[in-house]
Design a protein around this motif. Structure first.
Motif, PDB file in Angstrom:
ATOM      1  N   VAL A 179       0.860  -1.176   0.000  1.00 22.96           N
ATOM      2  CA  VAL A 179       0.000   0.000   0.000  1.00 22.96           C
ATOM      3  C   VAL A 179       0.900   1.231   0.000  1.00 22.96           C
ATOM      4  N   PHE A 180       0.699   2.110  -0.975  1.00 29.11           N
ATOM      5  CA  PHE A 180       1.557   3.276  -1.173  1.00 29.11           C
ATOM      6  C   PHE A 180       0.866   4.552  -0.720  1.00 29.11           C
ATOM      7  N   ASN A 181       1.627   5.442  -0.109  1.00 26.54           N
ATOM      8  CA  ASN A 181       1.307   6.859  -0.032  1.00 26.54           C
ATOM      9  C   ASN A 181       2.355   7.583  -0.861  1.00 26.54           C
ATOM     10  N   ALA A 182       1.924   8.517  -1.700  1.00 21.29           N
ATOM     11  CA  ALA A 182       2.860   9.217  -2.584  1.00 21.29           C
ATOM     12  C   ALA A 182       2.488  10.683  -2.657  1.00 21.29           C
ATOM     13  N   ALA A 183       3.512  11.549  -2.671  1.00 22.41           N
ATOM     14  CA  ALA A 183       3.307  12.987  -2.800  1.00 22.41           C
ATOM     15  C   ALA A 183       3.190  13.352  -4.272  1.00 22.41           C
ATOM     16  N   VAL A 184       2.178  14.120  -4.601  1.00 16.78           N
ATOM     17  CA  VAL A 184       2.007  14.613  -5.974  1.00 16.78           C
ATOM     18  C   VAL A 184       2.831  15.893  -6.118  1.00 16.78           C
ATOM     19  N   VAL A 185       3.855  15.845  -6.967  1.00 21.62           N
ATOM     20  CA  VAL A 185       4.762  16.984  -7.119  1.00 21.62           C
ATOM     21  C   VAL A 185       4.497  17.785  -8.386  1.00 21.62           C
ATOM     22  N   ASP A 186       3.614  17.285  -9.253  1.00 22.90           N
ATOM     23  CA  ASP A 186       3.274  18.034 -10.455  1.00 22.90           C
ATOM     24  C   ASP A 186       1.970  17.486 -11.023  1.00 22.90           C
TER      25      ASP A 186
END
Length: 230
Positions: free
Chosen positions: A192-199
């Motif tokens: 299970v991933f959490n990821a920051a949206v950078v664009d």
């Protein structure tokens, strides 16, 4: 929509002998979820320090009898459709996913899960950054191509390009999110991933949404709206 399976490779920045899902190296700074990294060096730094966690599941071993009912319940729960792509060691990889969800707006964080044991899912699980393509109904054939193992992908008849940051972008998708992983949580056979949206690449919101329901793709349109137009 099942993702492919693959045994994960050790990730850089971790002891090769450490068990999968271990904690970051001793002394390494914990990833910060209170601030989204900027593109370039800050994003690369955040991806290099992604946290690996594991959910203890010893007390969940006797729940096999719930599995079929659980699957049936979610078969009736519609989900949006996305394609996640990344650059692998031998070229672009990607897969169709119906697990992508918005976690936070400020900072912008998304979540999704992978059955990361083989094929494209395994390579995506190790990527330092990736693109999340949010699909419309006009992208149905793309969704099908990336949902079937062995189907042709990234060919001459599928318009795509590498971004300057290295990720493969499918050009006929209106809304694409570039993200770097913040945390990977091993939960049973899944990651299970959490990821920051950078664009955010493209902002068009006029397409007809594509959803996955009862093992079939559907489109949402004005006829499906139950509330009067706001």
């Amino acid at each position: 929509m099942a993702a492919q399976q693959h045994e994960r490779r050790p990730r850089r920045g971790h002891d090769d002998g450490a068990p999968a899902g271990g904690t970051p190296e001793q002394g390494a700074e914990e990833p910060r979820l209170s601030a989204v990294p900027q593109p370039g060096a800050p994003a690369e730094h955040a991806a290099a320090e992604v946290a690996d966690l594991e959910v203890p599941a010893d007390h969940l071993q006797d729940l096999e009898h719930v599995g079929e009912a659980f699957k049936a319940a979610f078969a009736h729960h519609p989900a949006g459709v996305a394609i996640i792509t990344a650059r692998g060691p031998e070229g672009p990889v990607g897969l169709t996913a119906s697990s992508v969800s918005s976690v936070s707006v400020l900072p912008p964080i998304l979540g999704f899960s992978l059955q990361a044991r083989q094929g494209s899912a395994a390579l995506l699980a190790e990527a330092d950054s990736f693109l999340v393509h949010l699909l419309d109904a006009e992208n149905l054939e793309l969704a099908r191509s990336f949902a079937v193992s062995g189907a042709p992908r990234f060919g001459a008849d599928m318009p795509w390009e590498y971004l300057a940051t290295g990720e493969p972008r499918l050009l006929n998708v209106a809304r694409v999110l570039r993200a770097v992983p913040l945390a990977r949580i091993k939960a049973g056979p899944a990651l299970v991933f959490n990821a920051a949206v950078v664009d955010v690449l493209g902002h068009e919101g006029t397409g007809v949404p594509l959803v996955y329901h009862r093992r079939r793709f559907h489109e949402l349109n004005d006829r499906s709206a139950l509330d009067p137009e706001a």
